[in-house]
Design an enzyme around this catalytic site. Structure first.
Site, PDB file in Angstrom:
ATOM      1  N   GLU A 170      -3.191 -11.250   1.896  1.00 14.79           N
ATOM      2  CA  GLU A 170      -4.479 -11.147   2.613  1.00 14.79           C
ATOM      3  C   GLU A 170      -5.475 -12.258   2.263  1.00 14.79           C
ATOM      4  O   GLU A 170      -6.086 -12.837   3.175  1.00 14.79           O
ATOM      5  CB  GLU A 170      -5.120  -9.769   2.355  1.00 14.79           C
ATOM      6  CG  GLU A 170      -4.448  -8.619   3.083  1.00 14.79           C
ATOM      7  CD  GLU A 170      -3.332  -7.971   2.289  1.00 14.79           C
ATOM      8  OE1 GLU A 170      -2.957  -6.831   2.601  1.00 14.79           O
ATOM      9  OE2 GLU A 170      -2.831  -8.622   1.348  1.00 14.79           O
ATOM     10  N   GLU A 226       0.845  -1.208   0.000  1.00 15.05           N
ATOM     11  CA  GLU A 226       0.000   0.000   0.000  1.00 15.05           C
ATOM     12  C   GLU A 226       0.877   1.253   0.000  1.00 15.05           C
ATOM     13  O   GLU A 226       0.615   2.211  -0.738  1.00 15.05           O
ATOM     14  CB  GLU A 226      -0.902   0.014   1.246  1.00 15.05           C
ATOM     15  CG  GLU A 226      -1.818  -1.171   1.416  1.00 15.05           C
ATOM     16  CD  GLU A 226      -3.141  -1.027   0.682  1.00 15.05           C
ATOM     17  OE1 GLU A 226      -3.277  -0.098  -0.135  1.00 15.05           O
ATOM     18  OE2 GLU A 226      -4.027  -1.869   0.925  1.00 15.05           O
TER      19      GLU A 226
END
Length: 262
Positions: free
Chosen positions: A134, A114
């Site tokens: 994730e 990110e």
């Protein structure tokens, strides 16, 4: 909060260059709420300081840039809190026109990806590893806008492969698909990032900021003709600046320009 009191990041200023280091190497620079708050404050300082023109973002130690959220801390406290400017105080910040360079050493996973996607340039060590794990733990990369950024930055099929499989990739593969500008030998990440910074610092600061604003904001306008006629505040500021007159004058006088950022 004074920069010298930061516990979870290092704020190092060298002239117009800021090096901001995620400083939690004992947990591979995973971040928790206090670290998010410090980084948000650090990026606020960078944005507000007229003397700072470029920021390098990196991680302490050789093992990791950032592996995302500190899951042990989260399990102990249940605290998901992040500042309004998002993961690491940067992923939801949409008005920072000064450049950000990610210098990636070691693992860059989850939230680390990110941060990388929120930076403008990326340099990584040959032994760096990247990934979005994730889905392999029942989650999706929802926290920092990566699912929105990736298909705007790299080819859609490459983005889908990263997101849907959760499989790690090498630095060479990250460079091939466009996540990075360069891959360099171990130990050369910060020196190469500093070279990029020096090249940016040779340019007029307002011209750099105007260029970044026009590129990023025009992506939100589907029609090219409309995008070309939008009003971009940083561009207007640049055109009215002393530097816009200094550049042509220096060229005509066959000397290096003296940028003031005004």
């Amino acid at each position: 909060m004074h920069a010298s009191r930061y516990r979870h990041c290092l704020y190092e200023v060298e002239g117009p260059l800021l090096t901001l280091t995620l400083n939690r190497p004992h947990v591979l620079n995973a971040l928790h709420p206090a670290a998010h708050r410090e980084l948000a404050d650090a990026f606020d300082r960078y944005a507000a300081d007229p003397d700072l023109r470029v920021c390098i973002v990196t991680g302490a130690g050789e093992r990791a840039f950032c592996v995302g959220t500190d899951l042990k801390e989260l399990a102990a406290t249940g605290d998901h809190a992040k500042p309004p400017t998002g993961f690491a105080g940067i992923t939801h910040r949409f008005d920072l026109w000064k450049p950000l360079i990610a210098a990636v050493n070691g693992h860059c996973l989850g939230g680390g990806m990110e941060i990388l996607a929120a930076c403008d340039l990326g340099v990584a060590s040959e032994d760096a590893q990247f990934g979005l794990p994730e889905p392999r733990v029942g989650l999706a990369a929802l926290g920092g806008g990566l699912l929105q950024r990736l298909p705007r930055q790299i080819a859609a099929k490459d983005a889908m492969a990263l997101v849907l499989t959760g499989a790690p990739i090498t630095a060479a593969e990250a460079r091939r698909i466009g996540l990075l500008n360069e891959v360099v030998p171990p130990g050369q990440v910060l020196p190469r990032a500093r070279q990029f910074a020096a090249e940016i610092l040779a340019c007029a600061p307002l011209a750099v900021q105007a260029s970044k604003q026009v590129m990023l904001q025009s992506m939100a306008v589907a029609d090219l003709q409309q995008a070309m006629h939008e009003r971009y505040e940083a561009a207007q500021r640049m055109l009215a600046s002393d530097d816009a007159r200094e550049g042509p004058r220096a060229f005509a006088e066959k000397r290096s320009p003296r940028w003031t950022g005004r």
